[in-house]
Design a protein around this motif. Structure first.
Motif, short mmCIF file in Angstrom:
data_model
loop_
_atom_site.label_atom_id
_atom_site.label_comp_id
_atom_site.label_asym_id
_atom_site.label_seq_id
_atom_site.Cartn_x
_atom_site.Cartn_y
_atom_site.Cartn_z
N MET A 89 -8.16 43.14 -0.14
CA MET A 89 -8.45 41.75 0.24
C MET A 89 -8.71 41.65 1.74
N ASN A 90 -9.41 40.59 2.13
CA ASN A 90 -9.70 40.36 3.53
C ASN A 90 -8.44 40.07 4.31
N PHE A 91 -8.35 40.64 5.51
CA PHE A 91 -7.18 40.46 6.37
C PHE A 91 -6.90 38.98 6.62
N PHE A 92 -7.94 38.23 6.94
CA PHE A 92 -7.77 36.81 7.28
C PHE A 92 -7.39 35.99 6.04
N THR A 93 -7.84 36.41 4.86
CA THR A 93 -7.46 35.71 3.63
C THR A 93 -5.97 35.83 3.38
N CYS A 94 -5.44 37.05 3.49
CA CYS A 94 -4.00 37.28 3.31
C CYS A 94 -3.19 36.54 4.37
N LEU A 95 -3.70 36.57 5.60
CA LEU A 95 -3.02 35.90 6.70
C LEU A 95 -2.96 34.40 6.46
N LEU A 96 -4.09 33.84 6.02
CA LEU A 96 -4.16 32.40 5.77
C LEU A 96 -3.27 31.99 4.61
N LEU A 97 -3.27 32.80 3.53
CA LEU A 97 -2.41 32.50 2.39
C LEU A 97 -0.94 32.51 2.81
N GLY A 98 -0.55 33.52 3.58
CA GLY A 98 0.83 33.60 4.06
C GLY A 98 1.19 32.40 4.91
N ASP A 148 -5.78 35.10 -9.57
CA ASP A 148 -6.66 36.08 -8.92
C ASP A 148 -6.99 35.71 -7.47
N TYR A 149 -6.07 35.00 -6.82
CA TYR A 149 -6.26 34.66 -5.41
C TYR A 149 -5.60 35.70 -4.49
N PHE A 150 -4.76 36.54 -5.10
CA PHE A 150 -4.06 37.54 -4.29
C PHE A 150 -3.95 38.84 -5.09
N GLU A 151 -4.24 39.95 -4.42
CA GLU A 151 -4.12 41.27 -5.03
C GLU A 151 -3.08 42.07 -4.25
N TYR A 152 -2.04 42.51 -4.95
CA TYR A 152 -0.94 43.16 -4.25
C TYR A 152 -1.30 44.58 -3.80
N SER A 153 -0.93 44.88 -2.57
CA SER A 153 -0.94 46.22 -2.01
C SER A 153 0.00 46.16 -0.81
N LEU A 154 0.45 47.32 -0.35
CA LEU A 154 1.36 47.33 0.80
C LEU A 154 0.72 46.67 2.01
#
Length: 205
Positions: free
Chosen positions: A1-10, A140-146
């Motif tokens: 996933m895009n870095f900014f997408t994960c950051l924004l979701l968090g 399907d808005y988030f895909e888990y990975s470390l």
């Protein structure tokens, strides 16, 4: 996933969770009024540090659930127990709120450690992140990975720090309103978590 997408979701998830009146933001307001904004931000730093790891744990648990459906029943049992305990805790907060709203002076040098301790007692954080991430994975808005979990946790840390910082900044303007809402909110949340917990218990039995 895009870095900014994960950051924004968090950021959005943490900000949404932090905006609700609780003993954490109540403490931020009281601390800001008693010891000043600088000390309050050290307190918030302690909150944010623990929330970073709580977000990671909640994200990991949600990925385990989505990939191993056989664990669902076990998690439901654990979750039911947590909900009932949370309900009892919120009722306790409601009926002892007068004692908890007393201002306690804390040295600035201990503000960060005090924040760590209070945040560790915030038992609802991990279930909150677990539930929210499970919902996002299901959509399907988030895909888990470390790496995604790490980015999400950074966003969560920034989001919680921002919201708590806002509470500290406008403390003088919202103290009485927040106190009133928090007293009612603890009772309401206690009822909601109690109803859901009892409902789950009946379903499991």
């Amino acid at each position: 996933m895009n870095f900014f997408t994960c950051l924004l979701l968090g950021f959005v998830v943490a900000a949404s969770g932090s905006i609700t009146p609780s003993y954490l933001n109540m403490t931020v307001v009281k601390f800001s009024l008693k010891s000043g904004k600088k000390s309050a931000f050290y307190l918030i730093g302690g909150f944010a540090t623990v929330l970073f790891f709580q977000a990671n744990i909640g994200t990991y648990l949600s990925s385990v659930l989505m990939e191993n459906s056989e664990y669902i029943t076990t998690i439901q049992k654990v979750g039911t127990g947590i909900l009932i305990l949370l309900s009892i805790n919120f009722f306790r907060l409601h009926f002892t709120s007068k004692k908890q709203l007393k201002k306690i002076e804390i040295k600035k040098s201990k503000a960060y450690l005090h924040g760590l301790g209070l945040s560790l007692l915030n038992t609802i954080a991990i279930p909150f992140y677990f539930t929210t991430i499970s919902f996002l994975i299901g959509l399907d808005y988030f895909e888990y990975s470390l790496l995604n979990s790490f980015y999400f946790s950074i966003g969560s840390t920034i989001g919680s720090f921002t919201l708590y910082g806002l509470y500290a900044t406008v403390a003088t303007k919202i103290e009485h309103k927040l106190t009133f809402v928090a007293n009612k909110m603890n009772f309401i949340i206690g009822c909601l978590t109690g109803i859901v917990g009892i409902g789950n218990l009946i379903y499991l039995l």
